[in-house]
Design a protein around this motif. Structure first.
Motif, mmCIF file in Angstrom:
data_model
loop_
_atom_site.group_PDB
_atom_site.id
_atom_site.type_symbol
_atom_site.label_atom_id
_atom_site.label_comp_id
_atom_site.label_asym_id
_atom_site.label_seq_id
_atom_site.Cartn_x
_atom_site.Cartn_y
_atom_site.Cartn_z
ATOM 1 N N GLU A 10 5.778 -4.594 -6.990
ATOM 2 C CA GLU A 10 6.579 -3.456 -7.388
ATOM 3 C C GLU A 10 6.670 -2.826 -8.785
ATOM 4 O OE1 GLU A 10 10.642 -4.408 -5.548
ATOM 5 O OE2 GLU A 10 9.471 -5.532 -4.041
ATOM 6 N N HIS A 11 5.974 -3.846 -9.662
ATOM 7 C CA HIS A 11 6.339 -3.393 -11.072
ATOM 8 C C HIS A 11 5.064 -2.709 -11.857
ATOM 9 C CE1 HIS A 11 10.186 -5.017 -10.445
ATOM 10 N NE2 HIS A 11 9.789 -6.232 -10.390
ATOM 11 N N GLY A 12 4.369 -2.194 -11.072
ATOM 12 C CA GLY A 12 3.246 -1.479 -11.588
ATOM 13 C C GLY A 12 1.641 -2.020 -11.083
ATOM 14 N N TYR A 13 1.592 -1.665 -9.939
ATOM 15 C CA TYR A 13 0.013 -2.169 -9.379
ATOM 16 C C TYR A 13 -0.993 -1.211 -10.169
ATOM 17 C CZ TYR A 13 -0.223 1.784 -6.149
ATOM 18 O OH TYR A 13 -0.208 2.947 -5.252
ATOM 19 N N TRP A 14 -2.301 -1.804 -10.271
ATOM 20 C CA TRP A 14 -3.284 -0.845 -11.025
ATOM 21 C C TRP A 14 -3.898 -0.175 -9.878
ATOM 22 C CZ3 TRP A 14 -4.309 0.079 -15.855
ATOM 23 C CH2 TRP A 14 -5.281 0.698 -16.312
ATOM 24 N N GLY A 15 -3.723 1.240 -9.881
ATOM 25 C CA GLY A 15 -4.047 2.091 -8.856
ATOM 26 C C GLY A 15 -5.459 1.551 -7.891
ATOM 27 N N ALA A 40 10.809 -3.166 -1.366
ATOM 28 C CA ALA A 40 10.889 -1.769 -2.108
ATOM 29 C C ALA A 40 9.449 -1.069 -2.281
ATOM 30 C CB ALA A 40 11.423 -1.936 -3.339
ATOM 31 N N ALA A 41 9.443 0.244 -2.337
ATOM 32 C CA ALA A 41 8.110 0.757 -2.715
ATOM 33 C C ALA A 41 7.788 0.610 -3.579
ATOM 34 C CB ALA A 41 8.433 2.372 -2.445
ATOM 35 N N PRO A 42 6.463 0.206 -4.013
ATOM 36 C CA PRO A 42 5.748 -0.234 -5.313
ATOM 37 C C PRO A 42 5.745 1.001 -6.496
ATOM 38 C CG PRO A 42 4.044 -0.079 -3.854
ATOM 39 C CD PRO A 42 5.439 0.282 -2.970
ATOM 40 N N GLU A 43 5.803 0.747 -7.613
ATOM 41 C CA GLU A 43 5.255 1.577 -8.577
ATOM 42 C C GLU A 43 3.794 1.399 -9.038
ATOM 43 O OE1 GLU A 43 7.615 1.138 -12.097
ATOM 44 O OE2 GLU A 43 9.622 1.461 -11.052
ATOM 45 N N VAL A 44 3.288 2.512 -9.305
ATOM 46 C CA VAL A 44 1.843 2.365 -9.740
ATOM 47 C C VAL A 44 1.929 2.595 -11.255
ATOM 48 C CG1 VAL A 44 1.596 5.020 -9.821
ATOM 49 C CG2 VAL A 44 -0.486 3.400 -9.637
ATOM 50 N N ASP A 45 0.897 1.670 -11.857
ATOM 51 C CA ASP A 45 0.725 1.501 -13.312
ATOM 52 C C ASP A 45 0.518 2.882 -13.841
ATOM 53 O OD1 ASP A 45 -0.141 1.583 -16.015
ATOM 54 O OD2 ASP A 45 -0.488 -1.010 -15.757
ATOM 55 N N ASN A 68 1.370 9.411 -0.494
ATOM 56 C CA ASN A 68 1.068 9.868 0.897
ATOM 57 C C ASN A 68 0.824 8.919 2.008
ATOM 58 O OD1 ASN A 68 1.386 12.929 0.447
ATOM 59 N ND2 ASN A 68 -0.504 12.509 -0.699
ATOM 60 N N ASP A 69 0.699 7.638 1.631
ATOM 61 C CA ASP A 69 0.372 6.653 2.446
ATOM 62 C C ASP A 69 1.811 5.867 2.938
ATOM 63 O OD1 ASP A 69 0.055 3.657 3.479
ATOM 64 O OD2 ASP A 69 -2.092 4.530 3.210
ATOM 65 N N GLU A 70 2.024 6.144 4.190
ATOM 66 C CA GLU A 70 3.322 5.570 4.497
ATOM 67 C C GLU A 70 3.593 3.996 4.373
ATOM 68 O OE1 GLU A 70 3.965 6.732 8.635
ATOM 69 O OE2 GLU A 70 3.904 9.059 8.161
ATOM 70 N N ARG A 71 2.524 3.406 4.494
ATOM 71 C CA ARG A 71 2.632 1.841 4.344
ATOM 72 C C ARG A 71 3.001 1.616 2.810
ATOM 73 N NH1 ARG A 71 -3.284 1.327 6.637
ATOM 74 N NH2 ARG A 71 -3.334 2.975 5.101
ATOM 75 N N LEU A 72 2.428 2.110 2.028
ATOM 76 C CA LEU A 72 3.016 2.025 0.663
ATOM 77 C C LEU A 72 4.362 2.648 0.208
ATOM 78 C CD1 LEU A 72 -0.288 2.918 -1.651
ATOM 79 C CD2 LEU A 72 0.860 0.827 -1.611
ATOM 80 N N GLY A 93 -4.359 -6.183 -7.951
ATOM 81 C CA GLY A 93 -3.707 -6.343 -9.388
ATOM 82 C C GLY A 93 -2.796 -5.525 -10.039
ATOM 83 N N GLY A 94 -2.771 -5.649 -11.298
ATOM 84 C CA GLY A 94 -2.269 -4.775 -12.245
ATOM 85 C C GLY A 94 -1.187 -5.762 -12.709
ATOM 86 N N HIS A 95 -0.806 -5.418 -14.136
ATOM 87 C CA HIS A 95 0.201 -6.352 -14.926
ATOM 88 C C HIS A 95 1.465 -6.717 -14.348
ATOM 89 C CE1 HIS A 95 -2.556 -5.509 -18.592
ATOM 90 N NE2 HIS A 95 -1.875 -6.753 -18.913
ATOM 91 N N GLY A 96 1.933 -5.810 -13.464
ATOM 92 C CA GLY A 96 3.005 -6.066 -12.938
ATOM 93 C C GLY A 96 3.331 -7.409 -11.884
ATOM 94 N N THR A 97 2.214 -7.627 -11.456
ATOM 95 C CA THR A 97 1.945 -8.957 -10.422
ATOM 96 C C THR A 97 2.665 -10.288 -11.292
ATOM 97 O OG1 THR A 97 -0.293 -9.711 -11.363
ATOM 98 C CG2 THR A 97 0.061 -8.107 -9.344
ATOM 99 N N VAL A 98 2.307 -10.172 -12.709
ATOM 100 C CA VAL A 98 2.822 -11.562 -13.346
ATOM 101 C C VAL A 98 4.286 -11.649 -13.468
ATOM 102 C CG1 VAL A 98 0.748 -11.380 -14.996
ATOM 103 C CG2 VAL A 98 3.021 -10.351 -15.725
#
Length: 231
Positions: A10-15, A40-45, A68-72, A93-98
């Motif tokens: 949720e804290h910044g996935y790498w697109g 909760a809907a995830p944020e994109v880095d 636009n993806d309903e699942r995200l 991945g993405g730094h948010g995963t840590v």
């Protein structure tokens, strides 16, 4: 029908690391569910959708899926998921995963059960590979112990954080993936001289970073074609 669960920070996935496997699996006819730690809907880095960093084409493609993806936009809570219901559990991945996914006991259980089970596959990408430093098998040993893996390397991390491990957005990185996974017994090789890096060790697939996203998704699809489907 073949199915996969994407566990997204949720804290910044790498697109690219999330939208590439999502769209590749969709195109292959795989039924994909998206989950986040709290639902909760995830944020994109933001860096991963900056045209100056990733190119206009990639930025536009990622934003199209992200917005636009309903699942995200309306994901499931991770705690309500079971690896038995899916043929693969995929952790982009993405730094948010840590800060969330890698520390989440339900996410770790999903990965453990996918890899230990007779039918499932576990896929971890880039910084999400750090979850292997925290995931134990049913007998208490580290899941990654003795396994060949790739992931986000120290050599790249050193170019991102400052001397105090603080990132450009002011967050302090709590650990470096390569160090933690090696300490848990993983046989680390990020194949820095190769354009892409994807490693398969049994039912565990690890992917180095953004440029390996497509290769990782195709490797997963190849493995799914040779594995029995989940009930």
């Amino acid at each position: 029908m073949t199915s996969a669960l994407l566990v997204v920070t949720e804290h910044g996935y790498w697109g690219e690391e999330c939208t590439t496997p999502l769209t590749e699996l969709d195109e292959a006819g795989v039924d994909v569910t998206v989950a986040t730690p709290s639902g909760a809907a995830p944020e994109v880095d933001p860096v991963s959708v900056d045209p100056d960093e990733v190119g206009e084409e990639t930025a536009e493609r990622v934003l199209e899926v992200h917005e636009n993806d309903e699942r995200l936009n309306d994901p499931e809570p991770v705690a309500e998921q079971s690896a038995d219901d899916y043929d693969a559990v995929v952790l982009p991945g993405g730094h948010g995963t840590v800060w969330d996914v890698n520390q989440d006991r339900h996410a770790r259980a999903l990965l453990r059960d996918a890899v230990e089970g007779e039918d499932g596959l576990g896929v971890v990408i880039c910084h999400a590979v750090g979850i292997l430093a925290h995931t134990r098998t049913s007998d208490g040993s580290f899941l990654v112990d003795g396994r060949d893996v790739t992931g986000f390397p120290n050599a790249w991390e050193a170019d991102i954080v400052d001397e105090n491990d603080v990132m450009h957005d002011g967050r302090k990185l709590p650990y470096w993936v390569e160090d933690e996974v090696e300490a848990a017994g993983g046989n680390w090789d990020a194949e820095l001289d190769a354009e892409t890096s994807v490693t398969v060790d049994g039912d565990l697939i690890t992917v180095r970073g953004p440029e390996s996203s497509e290769a990782g998704a195709r490797t997963l699809l190849e493995e799914l074609r040779t594995a029995p489907a989940a009930d």
